[in-house]
Design a protein around this motif. Structure first.
Motif, PDB file in Angstrom:
ATOM      1  N   ALA A  18      50.183  42.314  35.859  1.00 39.14           N
ATOM      2  CA  ALA A  18      49.290  42.258  34.699  1.00 39.14           C
ATOM      3  C   ALA A  18      49.425  43.486  33.799  1.00 39.14           C
ATOM      4  CB  ALA A  18      47.837  42.099  35.159  1.00 39.14           C
ATOM      5  N   ALA A  19      49.498  44.672  34.390  1.00 43.67           N
ATOM      6  CA  ALA A  19      49.587  45.901  33.589  1.00 43.67           C
ATOM      7  C   ALA A  19      50.861  45.922  32.756  1.00 43.67           C
ATOM      8  CB  ALA A  19      49.518  47.125  34.497  1.00 43.67           C
ATOM      9  N   THR A  20      51.944  45.416  33.335  1.00 46.78           N
ATOM     10  CA  THR A  20      53.221  45.349  32.606  1.00 46.78           C
ATOM     11  C   THR A  20      53.199  44.219  31.591  1.00 46.78           C
ATOM     12  OG1 THR A  20      54.412  46.215  34.527  1.00 46.78           O
ATOM     13  CG2 THR A  20      55.712  45.068  32.855  1.00 46.78           C
ATOM     14  N   ASP A  21      52.691  43.074  31.999  1.00 45.27           N
ATOM     15  CA  ASP A  21      52.664  41.894  31.130  1.00 45.27           C
ATOM     16  C   ASP A  21      51.824  42.120  29.876  1.00 45.27           C
ATOM     17  OD1 ASP A  21      54.208  40.565  33.009  1.00 45.27           O
ATOM     18  OD2 ASP A  21      52.486  39.553  33.934  1.00 45.27           O
ATOM     19  N   LEU A  22      50.758  42.910  30.022  1.00 48.19           N
ATOM     20  CA  LEU A  22      49.824  43.113  28.917  1.00 48.19           C
ATOM     21  C   LEU A  22      49.960  44.486  28.266  1.00 48.19           C
ATOM     22  CD1 LEU A  22      46.698  41.453  30.587  1.00 48.19           C
ATOM     23  CD2 LEU A  22      48.209  40.436  28.874  1.00 48.19           C
ATOM     24  N   ALA A  23      50.997  45.223  28.641  1.00 46.54           N
ATOM     25  CA  ALA A  23      51.230  46.544  28.064  1.00 46.54           C
ATOM     26  C   ALA A  23      51.349  46.440  26.540  1.00 46.54           C
ATOM     27  CB  ALA A  23      52.503  47.136  28.660  1.00 46.54           C
ATOM     28  N   PRO A  24      50.858  47.466  25.824  1.00 46.54           N
ATOM     29  CA  PRO A  24      50.357  48.754  26.305  1.00 46.54           C
ATOM     30  C   PRO A  24      48.862  48.776  26.625  1.00 46.54           C
ATOM     31  CG  PRO A  24      50.454  48.791  23.937  1.00 46.54           C
ATOM     32  CD  PRO A  24      50.965  47.437  24.351  1.00 46.54           C
ATOM     33  N   LEU A  25      48.242  47.619  26.785  1.00 51.90           N
ATOM     34  CA  LEU A  25      46.829  47.599  27.145  1.00 51.90           C
ATOM     35  C   LEU A  25      46.637  48.274  28.510  1.00 51.90           C
ATOM     36  CD1 LEU A  25      45.935  43.935  26.108  1.00 51.90           C
ATOM     37  CD2 LEU A  25      45.387  46.030  24.869  1.00 51.90           C
ATOM     38  N   PRO A  26      45.619  49.129  28.653  1.00 53.24           N
ATOM     39  CA  PRO A  26      45.413  49.892  29.900  1.00 53.24           C
ATOM     40  C   PRO A  26      44.688  49.074  30.965  1.00 53.24           C
ATOM     41  CG  PRO A  26      43.763  50.529  28.290  1.00 53.24           C
ATOM     42  CD  PRO A  26      44.662  49.538  27.590  1.00 53.24           C
ATOM     43  N   ILE A  27      45.430  48.185  31.626  1.00 54.24           N
ATOM     44  CA  ILE A  27      44.840  47.275  32.610  1.00 54.24           C
ATOM     45  C   ILE A  27      44.634  47.965  33.955  1.00 54.24           C
ATOM     46  CG2 ILE A  27      45.116  45.096  33.834  1.00 54.24           C
ATOM     47  CD1 ILE A  27      44.752  44.804  30.799  1.00 54.24           C
ATOM     48  N   ILE A  28      43.443  47.807  34.522  1.00 52.41           N
ATOM     49  CA  ILE A  28      43.127  48.264  35.878  1.00 52.41           C
ATOM     50  C   ILE A  28      42.737  47.016  36.659  1.00 52.41           C
ATOM     51  CG2 ILE A  28      41.712  49.805  37.296  1.00 52.41           C
ATOM     52  CD1 ILE A  28      41.059  51.350  34.674  1.00 52.41           C
ATOM     53  N   ASN A  29      43.659  46.474  37.418  1.00 53.48           N
ATOM     54  CA  ASN A  29      43.432  45.207  38.113  1.00 53.48           C
ATOM     55  C   ASN A  29      42.749  45.448  39.452  1.00 53.48           C
ATOM     56  OD1 ASN A  29      43.488  42.646  39.209  1.00 53.48           O
ATOM     57  ND2 ASN A  29      45.615  42.253  38.674  1.00 53.48           N
ATOM     58  N   ARG A  30      41.507  45.035  39.557  1.00 49.48           N
ATOM     59  CA  ARG A  30      40.745  45.229  40.790  1.00 49.48           C
ATOM     60  C   ARG A  30      40.182  43.903  41.328  1.00 49.48           C
ATOM     61  NH1 ARG A  30      43.480  48.845  40.798  1.00 49.48           N
ATOM     62  NH2 ARG A  30      43.037  51.084  40.936  1.00 49.48           N
ATOM     63  N   GLY A  31      40.902  42.820  41.062  1.00 46.08           N
ATOM     64  CA  GLY A  31      40.542  41.551  41.678  1.00 46.08           C
ATOM     65  C   GLY A  31      40.900  41.571  43.151  1.00 46.08           C
ATOM     66  N   PHE A  32      40.081  40.946  43.986  1.00 52.27           N
ATOM     67  CA  PHE A  32      40.419  40.877  45.416  1.00 52.27           C
ATOM     68  C   PHE A  32      40.265  39.446  45.910  1.00 52.27           C
ATOM     69  CE2 PHE A  32      36.172  42.542  44.800  1.00 52.27           C
ATOM     70  CZ  PHE A  32      35.346  41.967  45.760  1.00 52.27           C
ATOM     71  N   GLY A  33      41.293  38.989  46.618  1.00 54.91           N
ATOM     72  CA  GLY A  33      41.450  37.593  46.988  1.00 54.91           C
ATOM     73  C   GLY A  33      40.322  37.014  47.813  1.00 54.91           C
ATOM     74  N   GLY A  34      39.944  35.786  47.483  1.00 54.98           N
ATOM     75  CA  GLY A  34      38.901  35.091  48.220  1.00 54.98           C
ATOM     76  C   GLY A  34      37.494  35.505  47.864  1.00 54.98           C
ATOM     77  N   SER A  35      37.364  36.424  46.926  1.00 54.00           N
ATOM     78  CA  SER A  35      36.042  36.966  46.624  1.00 54.00           C
ATOM     79  C   SER A  35      35.164  35.971  45.881  1.00 54.00           C
ATOM     80  CB  SER A  35      36.162  38.251  45.803  1.00 54.00           C
ATOM     81  OG  SER A  35      36.779  38.005  44.561  1.00 54.00           O
ATOM     82  N   THR A  36      33.875  36.152  46.067  1.00 55.01           N
ATOM     83  CA  THR A  36      32.846  35.385  45.369  1.00 55.01           C
ATOM     84  C   THR A  36      32.097  36.337  44.451  1.00 55.01           C
ATOM     85  OG1 THR A  36      31.241  35.847  47.108  1.00 55.01           O
ATOM     86  CG2 THR A  36      32.566  33.825  47.332  1.00 55.01           C
ATOM     87  N   LEU A  37      31.283  35.807  43.576  1.00 52.76           N
ATOM     88  CA  LEU A  37      30.519  36.671  42.681  1.00 52.76           C
ATOM     89  C   LEU A  37      29.595  37.633  43.425  1.00 52.76           C
ATOM     90  CD1 LEU A  37      29.866  34.150  39.789  1.00 52.76           C
ATOM     91  CD2 LEU A  37      31.010  36.361  39.566  1.00 52.76           C
ATOM     92  N   PRO A  38      28.904  37.209  44.506  1.00 52.65           N
ATOM     93  CA  PRO A  38      28.105  38.183  45.247  1.00 52.65           C
ATOM     94  C   PRO A  38      28.938  39.356  45.784  1.00 52.65           C
ATOM     95  CG  PRO A  38      27.377  35.988  45.806  1.00 52.65           C
ATOM     96  CD  PRO A  38      28.617  35.823  44.958  1.00 52.65           C
ATOM     97  N   GLU A  39      30.178  39.083  46.169  1.00 50.59           N
ATOM     98  CA  GLU A  39      31.030  40.174  46.655  1.00 50.59           C
ATOM     99  C   GLU A  39      31.459  41.091  45.513  1.00 50.59           C
ATOM    100  OE1 GLU A  39      33.729  38.740  50.198  1.00 50.59           O
ATOM    101  OE2 GLU A  39      33.397  37.081  48.796  1.00 50.59           O
ATOM    102  N   VAL A  40      31.742  40.519  44.361  1.00 49.65           N
ATOM    103  CA  VAL A  40      32.095  41.345  43.203  1.00 49.65           C
ATOM    104  C   VAL A  40      30.907  42.216  42.816  1.00 49.65           C
ATOM    105  CG1 VAL A  40      32.846  41.322  40.791  1.00 49.65           C
ATOM    106  CG2 VAL A  40      33.782  39.648  42.402  1.00 49.65           C
ATOM    107  N   ILE A  41      29.715  41.653  42.896  1.00 45.89           N
ATOM    108  CA  ILE A  41      28.497  42.424  42.633  1.00 45.89           C
ATOM    109  C   ILE A  41      28.347  43.549  43.659  1.00 45.89           C
ATOM    110  CG2 ILE A  41      25.959  42.302  42.640  1.00 45.89           C
ATOM    111  CD1 ILE A  41      26.321  39.354  41.600  1.00 45.89           C
ATOM    112  N   TYR A  42      28.537  43.204  44.919  1.00 44.64           N
ATOM    113  CA  TYR A  42      28.377  44.164  46.010  1.00 44.64           C
ATOM    114  C   TYR A  42      29.300  45.366  45.850  1.00 44.64           C
ATOM    115  CZ  TYR A  42      28.322  45.816  50.907  1.00 44.64           C
ATOM    116  OH  TYR A  42      28.221  46.561  52.062  1.00 44.64           O
ATOM    117  N   TYR A  43      30.524  45.101  45.397  1.00 43.15           N
ATOM    118  CA  TYR A  43      31.516  46.167  45.265  1.00 43.15           C
ATOM    119  C   TYR A  43      31.661  46.685  43.840  1.00 43.15           C
ATOM    120  CZ  TYR A  43      33.330  45.669  50.030  1.00 43.15           C
ATOM    121  OH  TYR A  43      33.479  45.677  51.404  1.00 43.15           O
ATOM    122  N   ALA A  44      30.735  46.347  42.962  1.00 39.04           N
ATOM    123  CA  ALA A  44      30.885  46.692  41.549  1.00 39.04           C
ATOM    124  C   ALA A  44      31.033  48.188  41.307  1.00 39.04           C
ATOM    125  CB  ALA A  44      29.696  46.151  40.752  1.00 39.04           C
TER     126      ALA A  44
END
Length: 231
Positions: free
Chosen positions: A72-98
């Motif tokens: 993603a960081a290369t594909d969307l360069a020069p946009l400063p992408i910080i990819n922090r998606g984690f597999g299998g996650s649900t919204l409560p988990e994204v909230i928990y680790y926000a």
């Protein structure tokens, strides 16, 4: 004295890793451990310790469609992408680790994609998915009222096409919520992923859920011009 400093270190370490929310903050009580992706989060923190991304970047938050977008960081360069998606996650988990996957980076922009809540053992309704999305947004807004937010439509997948009506409804509910905030925008990936009104099987890998390179190429065409507006 040594004992004092040891206790102080433990307290500081614990506070730094304390999740920003508890189950009382969530729209429902999950039937799984919210910290089941701890190993992945620790890997993110290891990378940050080696080189912390600059503040003001674009954080990708959510599930495996982001996780598997390793370029993603290369594909969307020069946009400063910080990819922090984690597999299998649900919204409560994204909230928990926000705090550890979103807020710590002091981003200028946050892009949210999370589609698993309606497909677990205890499937959630479109309304519950919307409510969880709202909870996450309010959490981010509390930390930074001015951050630009983008909600990505839950994608059409062949393996989940039997639930398309619920997916469409969840997307509509989330989109309606997004319209209430001028700094919040909707990214619709459906038009580039359909063929003759159904998911285009040629852009998915063998599980009919995750995308191949062509699928991500289509996402790049959608994402890049939109994100460049707030870069």
């Amino acid at each position: 004295m040594k004992k004092y400093f040891l206790v102080l270190f433990v307290l500081i370490f614990t506070s730094c890793h304390k999740p920003v929310s508890t189950t009382t903050d969530l729209p429902w009580v999950p039937d799984y451990a919210l910290d089941r992706s701890e190993k992945t989060i620790l890997e993110f923190e290891k990378k940050d310790a080696e080189k912390m991304p600059a503040a003001g970047g674009i954080v990708f938050a959510g599930s495996s469609s982001f996780t598997k977008w390793q370029s993603a960081a290369t594909d969307l360069a020069p946009l400063p992408i910080i990819n922090r998606g984690f597999g299998g996650s649900t919204l409560p988990e994204v909230i928990y680790y926000a705090d550890r996957t979103i807020l710590k980076y002091h981003p200028k922009t946050v892009v949210i994609y999370c589609e698993n809540d309606m497909f677990g053992e205890k499937k959630k309704t479109p309304e519950q998915v919307r409510d969880a999305y709202v909870t996450l947004v309010k959490l981010i807004r509390k930390s930074d009222p001015d951050v630009a937010l983008y909600g990505v439509s839950l994608k059409p997948s062949p393996s989940r096409w039997d639930k398309k009506d619920d997916v469409i409804k969840a997307n509509m509910l989330i989109q309606d919520y997004i319209k209430t905030d001028k700094k919040h925008h909707y990214i619709d990936v459906w038009p580039v992923m359909l063929k003759n009104g159904r998911p285009d099987g040629s852009i998915f890998v063998s599980d009919s859920l995750h995308m191949n390179d062509e699928g991500y190429r289509r996402w790049i065409q959608v994402f890049k011009p939109i994100l460049q507006k707030t870069a």
